[in-house]
Scaffold this active site. Structure first.
Site, mmCIF file in Angstrom:
data_model
loop_
_atom_site.group_PDB
_atom_site.id
_atom_site.type_symbol
_atom_site.label_atom_id
_atom_site.label_comp_id
_atom_site.label_asym_id
_atom_site.label_seq_id
_atom_site.Cartn_x
_atom_site.Cartn_y
_atom_site.Cartn_z
ATOM 1 N N CYS A 25 131.812 73.139 2.028
ATOM 2 C CA CYS A 25 131.003 73.857 3.025
ATOM 3 C C CYS A 25 131.874 74.459 4.126
ATOM 4 C CB CYS A 25 129.976 72.918 3.649
ATOM 5 S SG CYS A 25 128.764 72.296 2.480
ATOM 6 N N HIS A 78 128.165 73.969 11.471
ATOM 7 C CA HIS A 78 127.677 73.975 10.089
ATOM 8 C C HIS A 78 126.261 73.412 10.065
ATOM 9 C CE1 HIS A 78 127.269 73.558 5.877
ATOM 10 N NE2 HIS A 78 127.482 72.251 5.824
ATOM 11 N N ASN A 110 120.959 73.311 3.973
ATOM 12 C CA ASN A 110 122.416 73.457 4.011
ATOM 13 C C ASN A 110 122.822 74.456 2.920
ATOM 14 O OD1 ASN A 110 125.177 73.162 3.715
ATOM 15 N ND2 ASN A 110 125.157 70.926 3.784
HETATM 16 C C1 LIG Z 1 121.305 61.975 3.322
HETATM 17 C C2 LIG Z 1 120.785 61.576 4.687
HETATM 18 C C3 LIG Z 1 119.754 62.583 5.178
HETATM 19 C C4 LIG Z 1 120.104 60.228 4.551
HETATM 20 O O1 LIG Z 1 119.570 59.857 5.792
HETATM 21 P P1 LIG Z 1 119.796 58.382 6.359
HETATM 22 O O2 LIG Z 1 118.983 58.254 7.586
HETATM 23 O O3 LIG Z 1 121.281 58.191 6.464
HETATM 24 O O4 LIG Z 1 119.175 57.524 5.245
HETATM 25 P P2 LIG Z 1 119.902 56.363 4.422
HETATM 26 O O5 LIG Z 1 121.006 56.943 3.595
HETATM 27 O O6 LIG Z 1 120.233 55.286 5.404
HETATM 28 O O7 LIG Z 1 118.751 55.940 3.478
HETATM 29 C C5 LIG Z 1 117.591 55.302 3.966
HETATM 30 C C6 LIG Z 1 116.610 55.130 2.835
HETATM 31 O O8 LIG Z 1 116.005 56.414 2.548
HETATM 32 C C7 LIG Z 1 116.045 56.648 1.156
HETATM 33 N N1 LIG Z 1 116.054 58.070 0.915
HETATM 34 C C8 LIG Z 1 117.131 58.878 0.665
HETATM 35 N N2 LIG Z 1 116.723 60.143 0.483
HETATM 36 C C9 LIG Z 1 115.369 60.122 0.614
HETATM 37 C C10 LIG Z 1 114.370 61.109 0.544
HETATM 38 N N3 LIG Z 1 114.672 62.405 0.290
HETATM 39 N N4 LIG Z 1 113.094 60.761 0.755
HETATM 40 C C11 LIG Z 1 112.753 59.494 1.020
HETATM 41 N N5 LIG Z 1 113.659 58.493 1.088
HETATM 42 C C12 LIG Z 1 114.944 58.814 0.898
HETATM 43 C C13 LIG Z 1 117.251 55.939 0.673
HETATM 44 O O9 LIG Z 1 117.137 55.672 -0.707
HETATM 45 C C14 LIG Z 1 117.247 54.703 1.506
HETATM 46 O O10 LIG Z 1 116.382 53.769 0.922
HETATM 47 P P3 LIG Z 1 116.792 52.229 0.835
HETATM 48 O O11 LIG Z 1 116.968 51.797 2.278
HETATM 49 O O12 LIG Z 1 115.632 51.632 0.137
HETATM 50 O O13 LIG Z 1 118.067 52.208 0.069
HETATM 51 C C15 LIG Z 1 121.941 61.445 5.720
HETATM 52 O O14 LIG Z 1 122.755 60.375 5.385
HETATM 53 C C16 LIG Z 1 122.774 62.686 5.794
HETATM 54 O O15 LIG Z 1 122.318 63.728 6.234
HETATM 55 N N6 LIG Z 1 124.078 62.586 5.424
HETATM 56 C C17 LIG Z 1 124.970 63.738 5.455
HETATM 57 C C18 LIG Z 1 124.760 64.559 4.221
HETATM 58 C C19 LIG Z 1 125.356 65.935 4.354
HETATM 59 O O16 LIG Z 1 125.239 66.577 5.356
HETATM 60 N N7 LIG Z 1 125.984 66.425 3.259
HETATM 61 C C20 LIG Z 1 126.540 67.727 3.190
HETATM 62 C C21 LIG Z 1 127.737 67.844 4.032
HETATM 63 S S1 LIG Z 1 128.410 69.451 3.936
#
Ligand SMILES: CC(C)(COP(=O)(O)OP(=O)(O)OC[C@H]1O[C@@H](n2cnc3c(N)ncnc32)[C@H](O)[C@@H]1OP(=O)(O)O)[C@@H](O)C(=O)NCCC(=O)NCCS
Length: 332
Positions: free
Chosen positions: A120, A253, A283
């Protein structure tokens, strides 16, 4: 890598354009495919909808209208361009490069053309490279495109990634200018963290069970993103002797509103100076920063003299920032 722009040679952005596919996919539609909800996606990411390319559309089809708009704004035609870089992780195909395909479609017969892969952060790497080519006198007018069709490489059964990404492209023209445009760049990479956001089986490394779809450790990427957005911005601002309070327009970003909010608060940038469109596009990877820049311009937020800070981060893991004094365009 960190460095100031040359004091005797100025390079600026003289044209901007963006393009997204027509099809809007809402959170409710995704909730019919995977176990998620509009409420969860909005609360954890700020994303409400994204654009998804139609089946016949490849990256060059999204890049072409964006590039044409950027050239038109710069008052140039394809034949005026002598350098064309497309930053992407989803080229039309591995070769020929999407930039060579695009050069042909634009009539840029004299342009050096190649694709650049830095996740990205690709657009930030590409504008730094184009800046360097122009400042060194190797090229005089560059077209830099950032764009991705990430929908092609997502695992549509993985709720933790499908909700985050969308398709789109943006383009800028870089030209010499009588006034300062770009002031400084900072770019970096941490290959050890690469495993947190990767596409195994997509190259020469053989994986026994590769499915060639994006895999991500969201929590690790979140921690990385919040750290580098702040560190890279602080480093590049310090390098060019600019206070955070002098930043008029901040273009981070567009990965997740929570990541942007965290960086904005840590940096101390007032929220009205931050450009956010992740709610409507998700994104878009390499397309994210030029898309956001083009929107900021449409909204009249980029005025001559405005100090613009851009920071990208993504797969690699990579990051990159640039500081730019917005100008009234370039001069031929
Ligand atoms: C992916 C992201 C949104 C997850 O949010 P979070 O608050 O960190 O959530 P967690 O990873 O702690 O997961 C919490 C729970 O939600 C669940 N979950 C994940 N995606 C989900 C969705 N789309 N809908 C519902 N639940 C979801 C997980 O399975 C987890 O469940 P569990 O506790 O039973 O294991 C966040 O980590 C994020 O934005 N990370 C950066 C990703 C990114 O920007 N990537 C590109 C970079 S260029």
């Amino acid at each position: 890598m960190i460095g100031n722009g040359r004091e005797d040679v100025h390079v600026t952005i003289s044209g901007l354009g963006a393009h997204v596919p027509e099809r809007v996919v809402t959170n409710d539609e995704l909730a019919q495919l995977v176990d998620t909800s509009d409420e969860w996606i909005v609360e954890r990411t700020g994303i409400r909808e994204r654009r998804i390319a139609a089946e016949p559309e490849a990256l060059s089809d999204l890049a072409l209208p964006a590039a044409e708009r950027a050239l038109e704004q710069a008052g140039l035609g394809g034949g005026d361009i002598d350098l064309l870089i497309v930053a992407t992780v989803t080229p039309d195909m591995m070769f020929p490069s999407t930039s060579a395909i695009l050069a042909d479609r634009l009539g840029a017969a004299d342009a050096a053309a190649y694709d650049l892969s830095a996740g990205c952060t690709g657009f930030m790497y590409a504008i730094a490279q184009a800046y360097g080519m122009l400042a060194a006198g190797l090229a005089s007018r560059a077209l830099v495109v950032g764009g991705d069709v990430l929908s092609r490489i997502l695992d549509w059964s993985d709720r933790s990634t499908v909700v985050l990404f969308g398709d789109g492209a943006g383009a800028v023209v870089l030209e010499h200018s009588p006034e300062a445009g770009f002031l400084a760049f900072e770019l970096g990479a941490d290959g050890a963290g690469g495993k947190h956001l990767w596409l195994p089986g997509s190259g020469s490394r053989v994986f026994a069970d590769a499915d060639r779809l994006v895999k991500m450790n969201g929590r690790e990427v979140f921690k990385f993103a919040t750290r580098v957005l702040v560190q890279s911005a602080e480093a590049v601002l310090e390098r060019c002797g600019v206070e955070i309070g002098d930043v008029d327009v901040y273009v981070p970003h567009q990965a997740n509103v929570r990541i942007i909010d965290h960086a904005t608060k840590k940096l101390g940038i007032p929220s009205e100076r931050v450009v956010i469109n992740v709610d409507r596009y998700g994104n878009t990877s390499s397309g994210s920063i030029p898309l956001a820049l083009a929107e900021a311009q449409e909204e009249g937020r980029l005025r001559p003299g405005s100090l613009v800070l851009m920071t990208g981060m993504g797969a690699g893991l990579t990051w990159g920032s640039a500081v730019l004094r917005w100008t009234d365009g370039g001069t031929a």
